[in-house]
Design a protein around this motif. Structure first.
Motif, PDB file in Angstrom:
ATOM      1  N   HIS A  10      -3.491   1.223   6.375  1.00  0.00           N
ATOM      2  CA  HIS A  10      -3.617  -0.221   6.152  1.00  0.00           C
ATOM      3  C   HIS A  10      -3.178  -1.036   7.369  1.00  0.00           C
ATOM      4  O   HIS A  10      -3.003  -2.249   7.272  1.00  0.00           O
ATOM      5  N   HIS A  63       1.115   7.729   5.315  1.00  0.00           N
ATOM      6  CA  HIS A  63      -0.307   7.734   5.682  1.00  0.00           C
ATOM      7  C   HIS A  63      -0.999   6.469   5.170  1.00  0.00           C
ATOM      8  O   HIS A  63      -1.851   5.893   5.865  1.00  0.00           O
ATOM      9  N   ALA A  64      -0.641   6.044   3.957  1.00  0.00           N
ATOM     10  CA  ALA A  64      -1.247   4.832   3.403  1.00  0.00           C
ATOM     11  C   ALA A  64      -0.860   3.606   4.216  1.00  0.00           C
ATOM     12  O   ALA A  64      -1.699   2.730   4.488  1.00  0.00           O
ATOM     13  N   ALA A  87       2.544  10.749   1.848  1.00  0.00           N
ATOM     14  CA  ALA A  87       1.383  10.005   1.341  1.00  0.00           C
ATOM     15  C   ALA A  87       1.583   8.506   1.534  1.00  0.00           C
ATOM     16  O   ALA A  87       0.646   7.780   1.902  1.00  0.00           O
ATOM     17  N   ARG A 127       2.279   1.755  -3.589  1.00  0.00           N
ATOM     18  CA  ARG A 127       1.234   2.260  -4.491  1.00  0.00           C
ATOM     19  C   ARG A 127       0.956   3.735  -4.236  1.00  0.00           C
ATOM     20  O   ARG A 127       0.811   4.529  -5.166  1.00  0.00           O
ATOM     21  N   ALA A 128       0.877   4.102  -2.971  1.00  0.00           N
ATOM     22  CA  ALA A 128       0.569   5.489  -2.632  1.00  0.00           C
ATOM     23  C   ALA A 128       1.670   6.423  -3.104  1.00  0.00           C
ATOM     24  O   ALA A 128       1.392   7.518  -3.618  1.00  0.00           O
ATOM     25  N   ALA A 154       0.837  -1.208   0.000  1.00  0.00           N
ATOM     26  CA  ALA A 154       0.000   0.000   0.000  1.00  0.00           C
ATOM     27  C   ALA A 154       0.865   1.250   0.000  1.00  0.00           C
ATOM     28  O   ALA A 154       0.532   2.252  -0.657  1.00  0.00           O
ATOM     29  N   MET A 155       1.969   1.222   0.692  1.00  0.00           N
ATOM     30  CA  MET A 155       2.870   2.367   0.734  1.00  0.00           C
ATOM     31  C   MET A 155       3.479   2.641  -0.631  1.00  0.00           C
ATOM     32  O   MET A 155       3.551   3.786  -1.085  1.00  0.00           O
TER      33      MET A 155
END
Length: 225
Positions: free
Chosen positions: A153, A148-149, A145, A130-131, A127-128
């Motif tokens: 998650h 925060h991602a 960003a 991708r963000a 997720a990190m």
């Protein structure tokens, strides 16, 4: 225990690291950056000297994967280390030893690599990445960003208490070097607030250092500009 993202801006060549941990003052031990060379995050059972050692090899012309492999092979407790690297060309590498704590992962993306240990779940690091890839703006914005991602998650399995954000450009010193050494809750949010306060003055502090005659004043005692 720790999760982080190490990255490069393809447009500016800036290098940066954002990191958070349940331990106090993670920014004092784990992020290592050298302008025009690379960036390294040394975490898990942290050995701070791994950062400068990898950067020295990058400065000699080694790629990220070669430098990391040589440093890891040359020290006796590599099983306890988790290390991520990006070089000045955007090439990445990562290592997670057999004794890395809890649920752990490391993933490379476009101009970035993220890693973590004692994670809440296996999806945090993906997720990190991708963000970061989907975010825009200053490198610091994209790094935050990603953080925060990761937190959204699940982040660490337990609460985090410290966070840091460091960005280097073509100067000898970091243009961004912000730390939350301890917060009872949400150090990533507190770090983001610091960045929002600092970003408007970032260029002013560079100007003050390089050419004080054109730099703005701040209405403090003794400063009449």
């Amino acid at each position: 225990m720790t999760f982080s993202v190490v990255a490069r801006c393809a447009e500016t060549g800036q290098l940066g690291i954002a990191i958070s941990s349940s331990s106090i003052a993670v920014g004092a031990r784990c992020p290592w950056l050298r302008p025009g060379v690379g960036a390294v995050a040394s975490q898990n059972i942290t050995l701070p000297s791994l950062g400068p050692q990898v950067l020295d090899l990058l400065a000699q012309g080694m790629a990220a994967s070669e430098a990391l492999a040589e440093v890891v092979a040359g020290q006796p407790h590599s099983a306890y280390r988790q290390v991520t690297v990006i070089d000045n060309e955007g090439r990445t590498a990562y290592f997670s030893g057999a004794q890395t704590l809890g649920i752990h992962d490391a993933v490379s993306g476009e101009q970035c690599v993220a890693a973590g240990n004692m994670l809440a779940n296996a999806g945090v690091i993906k997720a990190m990445v991708r963000a970061f890839e989907q975010a825009s703006g200053h490198l610091a914005d994209r790094l935050l960003a990603a953080m925060h991602a990761g937190q959204a998650h699940g982040g660490e399995a337990g609460p985090v208490h410290s966070a840091a954000l460091v960005v280097v450009d073509d100067l000898l010193w970091p243009i961004v070097n912000l730390r939350v050494d301890w917060a009872d809750e949400d150090p990533i949010g507190a770090l983001d607030q610091l960045w929002q306060a600092y970003r408007g003055q970032l260029q002013d502090y560079i100007d003050r250092a390089l050419n004080p005659h054109i730099a703005p004043g701040y209405a403090v005692s003794g400063d009449d500009r």
